[in-house]
Design an enzyme around this catalytic site. Sequence first.
Site, short mmCIF file in Angstrom:
data_model
loop_
_atom_site.label_atom_id
_atom_site.label_comp_id
_atom_site.label_asym_id
_atom_site.label_seq_id
_atom_site.Cartn_x
_atom_site.Cartn_y
_atom_site.Cartn_z
N ALA A 190 49.00 -10.03 -24.07
CA ALA A 190 50.22 -9.21 -23.98
C ALA A 190 49.81 -7.80 -23.56
O ALA A 190 48.65 -7.41 -23.71
CB ALA A 190 50.89 -9.17 -25.34
N GLY A 204 47.95 -13.51 -25.81
CA GLY A 204 49.07 -14.06 -25.05
C GLY A 204 48.60 -14.84 -23.83
O GLY A 204 49.29 -15.77 -23.38
N GLU A 222 47.88 -18.14 -25.02
CA GLU A 222 49.17 -18.76 -25.41
C GLU A 222 49.91 -19.30 -24.19
O GLU A 222 50.54 -20.36 -24.24
CB GLU A 222 50.02 -17.76 -26.20
CG GLU A 222 49.41 -17.48 -27.58
CD GLU A 222 50.12 -16.37 -28.32
OE1 GLU A 222 50.10 -15.22 -27.84
OE2 GLU A 222 50.74 -16.66 -29.36
N GLU A 263 44.24 -11.33 -31.60
CA GLU A 263 45.32 -10.46 -32.09
C GLU A 263 44.99 -9.83 -33.43
O GLU A 263 45.38 -8.69 -33.70
CB GLU A 263 46.63 -11.26 -32.21
CG GLU A 263 47.32 -11.57 -30.90
CD GLU A 263 46.85 -12.87 -30.25
OE1 GLU A 263 45.78 -13.38 -30.65
OE2 GLU A 263 47.56 -13.37 -29.36
N1 3HC Z 1 47.06 -4.69 -22.45
C1 3HC Z 1 47.02 -3.50 -21.82
N2 3HC Z 1 45.89 -2.96 -21.33
C2 3HC Z 1 44.75 -3.66 -21.49
C3 3HC Z 1 44.72 -4.90 -22.13
C4 3HC Z 1 45.94 -5.43 -22.63
N3 3HC Z 1 45.99 -6.61 -23.24
N4 3HC Z 1 43.45 -5.36 -22.14
C5 3HC Z 1 42.72 -4.43 -21.51
N5 3HC Z 1 43.50 -3.40 -21.12
C6 3HC Z 1 43.10 -2.21 -20.37
C7 3HC Z 1 42.06 -1.38 -21.09
O1 3HC Z 1 42.68 -0.45 -21.94
C8 3HC Z 1 41.37 -0.72 -19.94
O2 3HC Z 1 42.19 0.34 -19.49
P1 3HC Z 1 41.54 1.67 -18.87
O3 3HC Z 1 40.75 1.23 -17.69
O4 3HC Z 1 42.71 2.52 -18.59
O5 3HC Z 1 40.67 2.21 -19.97
C9 3HC Z 1 41.37 -1.79 -18.85
O6 3HC Z 1 42.43 -2.68 -19.20
C10 3HC Z 1 40.09 -2.58 -18.74
O7 3HC Z 1 39.75 -3.06 -20.03
P2 3HC Z 1 38.23 -3.20 -20.48
O8 3HC Z 1 37.49 -1.96 -20.15
O9 3HC Z 1 38.24 -3.67 -21.88
O10 3HC Z 1 37.76 -4.35 -19.47
P3 3HC Z 1 36.67 -5.47 -19.67
O11 3HC Z 1 36.53 -6.12 -18.36
O12 3HC Z 1 35.46 -4.91 -20.35
O13 3HC Z 1 37.30 -6.50 -20.73
C11 3HC Z 1 39.05 -7.87 -21.67
C12 3HC Z 1 38.43 -7.25 -20.39
C13 3HC Z 1 38.07 -8.88 -22.27
C14 3HC Z 1 40.33 -8.54 -21.30
C15 3HC Z 1 39.27 -6.74 -22.70
O14 3HC Z 1 40.00 -5.70 -22.07
C16 3HC Z 1 40.04 -7.14 -23.92
O15 3HC Z 1 39.46 -7.68 -24.83
N6 3HC Z 1 41.33 -6.84 -23.94
C17 3HC Z 1 42.18 -7.07 -25.09
C18 3HC Z 1 42.44 -8.54 -25.29
C19 3HC Z 1 43.42 -8.73 -26.41
O16 3HC Z 1 43.25 -8.24 -27.51
N7 3HC Z 1 44.48 -9.46 -26.14
C20 3HC Z 1 45.47 -9.74 -27.11
C21 3HC Z 1 46.59 -8.79 -26.94
S1 3HC Z 1 47.80 -8.97 -28.22
C22 3HC Z 1 48.72 -10.30 -27.73
O17 3HC Z 1 48.40 -10.93 -26.75
C23 3HC Z 1 49.94 -10.59 -28.55
C24 3HC Z 1 50.52 -11.91 -28.24
O18 3HC Z 1 50.04 -12.87 -29.14
C25 3HC Z 1 52.02 -11.88 -28.36
#
Ligand code: 3HC
Length: 706
Positions: free
Chosen positions: A68, A107, A110, A130
């Site tokens: 998400a 997400g 998912e 999450e």
């Molecule tokens: N939403 C918005 N921005 C995100 C994001 C997300 N899910 N994931 C990463 N970004 C952004 C980062 O803030 C960063 O922004 P910046 O360049 O402005 O600083 C950019 O994307 C690149 O991120 P990384 O530097 O972390 O890139 P990597 O290539 O090292 O890693 C990744 C990629 C493995 C996808 C890592 O970014 C990550 O772990 N992201 C979060 C994953 C996560 O927690 N997802 C769950 C979200 S909650 C959800 O999905 C709820 C649902 O169940 C309803």
Amino acid sequence: MISELSDAVVRTELCGGILVVTLDNPPVNALGVHARRGLLAAIETAAADPTVRAVVLTGAGRNFIGGADIREFGKPPLSPSLPEVCNRIEASNKPVVAAIQGAALGGGLEVALAAHYRIAAVGAKLGLPEVQLGLLPGAGGTQRTPRLIGAKHALDLMLSGRHVGAAEARELGLIDRVSQSGDLAAEGLAYAQELLAAHAPVRRTRDASGLADRAASRAAIDAVRAEVSRASRGLFSPLKILDAVQAALDQPFDDGLRVERDLFMQCLDSPQRAGLVHAFFSEREVLKAPETRTAKPRSIARVGVVGGGTMGAGIAVALLDAGLPVTMIERDEASLARGRAHIEKVYDGLIGKGRMTSEAKAAVMKRWSGSTAYDELAAADLVIEAVFEDMAVKQAVFAELDRVCKPGAILATNTSYLDIDAIAVGISRPADVIGLHFFSPANIMKLLEVVVPRQVSADVVATAFELAKVLGKVPVRAGVCDGFIGNRILAVYRTAADHMMEGGASPYQIDRAVREFGYPMGPFQMSDLAGGDIGWATRKRRAATRDPRARYVQIPDRLCERGWFGQKTGRGYYLYTDGQRTGTPDPDVEAIIDAERLRAGVTPRSFTDEEIMRRYMAAMINEGANVVHEGIALRPLDVDVTLLYGYGFPRYRGGPMKYADQAGLTTVLADIRRFAQEDPLFWQPSPLLVDLVERGADFASLNQSA
Ligand code: 3HC
Ligand code: NAI
């Protein structure tokens, strides 16, 4: 407008009856509103178009879907919701194949689980992280995952947030196939064609049988519940994850989804979610120090470390672990042997725990060399000094480095408090001198304060940030002052704790209150762990320059005078009998405290745990504000990351400055002014805090990239 953007982030292409739907939303294909609308539109198109017989869902670039869009959390919801999109995908009467490369997280996974079949590239990372953001999988993940892979494995994924590779995902049953050819796009398409040729049915995860063995599923949930209440220590979302999985077992799918939604919204609204999301963005934001944008890092292939004590050895291990060759310099052969032994002890510990083989240790140690002659550093690209905390000793070391190091070599100091400008001043190349402040144990602790003296060149700073990446550390840019960001703030809140101890709170009560707040240990336990002698030496050094009007609590000195330095001497604030690592309260210490209160003319009073934390946090926040005000930290978030990664601040609270915003800066300032009535010298409100309160602003408003 929205539809245009939705078109832009989701592309569709018809390939022989198969609609390839590609999400292209850099940097990580997060599921923001345009992505959700685009996906929904694409799946509707597929349903309506009779020439479409199947769908392949995939992501452009390195990742499938990073989850998400975290930036949308806390803002008004925009339709369609992700659960709606997932439900629509699953409801499709035409087979949907998810072709997964890179990250399929939260997400993202998912969405993949809502598809009917899944194929993943070898390097894919799948997970439900999450929980690390204070959330639970809120787009059907808590209902579909256990139905697909069983309650036990689903809970493991959701509670740990860990990423699994394609092979493990296949083993768990999370995906059907691992792509073999390296051409995922082609294989995804071929998979869909194969399914069509075989008249494979639409196979919905909601109907999967992973929870069919009800007794086993119940037992799995119960076993984890007992463990989670103990291990999640104040965290909100792990227990909600359990409740959601319980609903998956007890209720029909659609009812379970409603329970999940309700629990998800509770998590979304929790301050823990706000704290954890702040931590997520802040730890990425700190990487963007100004010099990293303007200067090109120098290359680092060989490193020297001067000093093989606690820090030198730990730093050497961190470098060796990153694959770098290390030359250690010590003052004599015996010290060098001790330095080597410190390093070997770390690896022997790993071997003892079965986490390293002797061969691997031998291979690492081949990269290590030691000497008592500085000339051995002639080829080093970077030298990190970690000798005694003494200006004269450090200046002498830097004079030697100036003599032997090649032009362009970076000369770094690991000093905790000393003035790095003064260390650099005596040598011919101050532009190459920087502070790299590691934390003990340096091979474990993630924080690296990059301390930027006046004359250092930008490419040296950029190199420090690059080095942090290589070492897997979190770098925070700090300016030069006594203690930089972290130790400077620590000194103040630690003093507040000493004042409370002398004022009537026992160190055991203070430690307990701080642990209840979410720290792994309290300040007095920490002092016992680090060794009271370190702070004692610093206090003695500063005695001459201390403001004679400042309240000075002598209790720590009374313990040190007795040789009670903490764990290593068997007693400090606590008693450690028979080498135990968990101490027990010591009546002798309480007697010393009583005597000191009497000597200082203090009538002890009682403190509630709440008051202890109000004072502790007010001291931390106020000094954090000073550090930002003086430009020592670029932004409040740099203070937050420092305290999170170097000082055990509970991550779910986001850091002290985030905590202050949540508590309300007006409240914090009012506390400080109230405390100042007893001790106006110690409790001087930071000008930045006063200014923010006057303007009705908060620390978050200062967090834009500097
Ligand atoms: N939403 C918005 N921005 C995100 C994001 C997300 N899910 N994931 C990463 N970004 C952004 C980062 O803030 C960063 O922004 P910046 O360049 O402005 O600083 C950019 O994307 C690149 O991120 P990384 O530097 O972390 O890139 P990597 O290539 O090292 O890693 C990744 C990629 C493995 C996808 C890592 O970014 C990550 O772990 N992201 C979060 C994953 C996560 O927690 N997802 C769950 C979200 S909650 C959800 O999905 C709820 C649902 O169940 C309803
Ligand atoms: P330590 O006393 O364990 O080690 C210092 C080492 O330096 C000793 O092995 C000594 O033999 C060696 N040494 C002294 N003079 C030398 C010289 N001229 N040439 C070569 N080697 C020499 O000290 P520790 O704890 O490792 O601290 C080192 C530095 O790191 C200090 O500046 C300290 O403030 C800083 N630091 C310490 C932390 C800690 O938790 N111990 C944390 C972060 C920084």
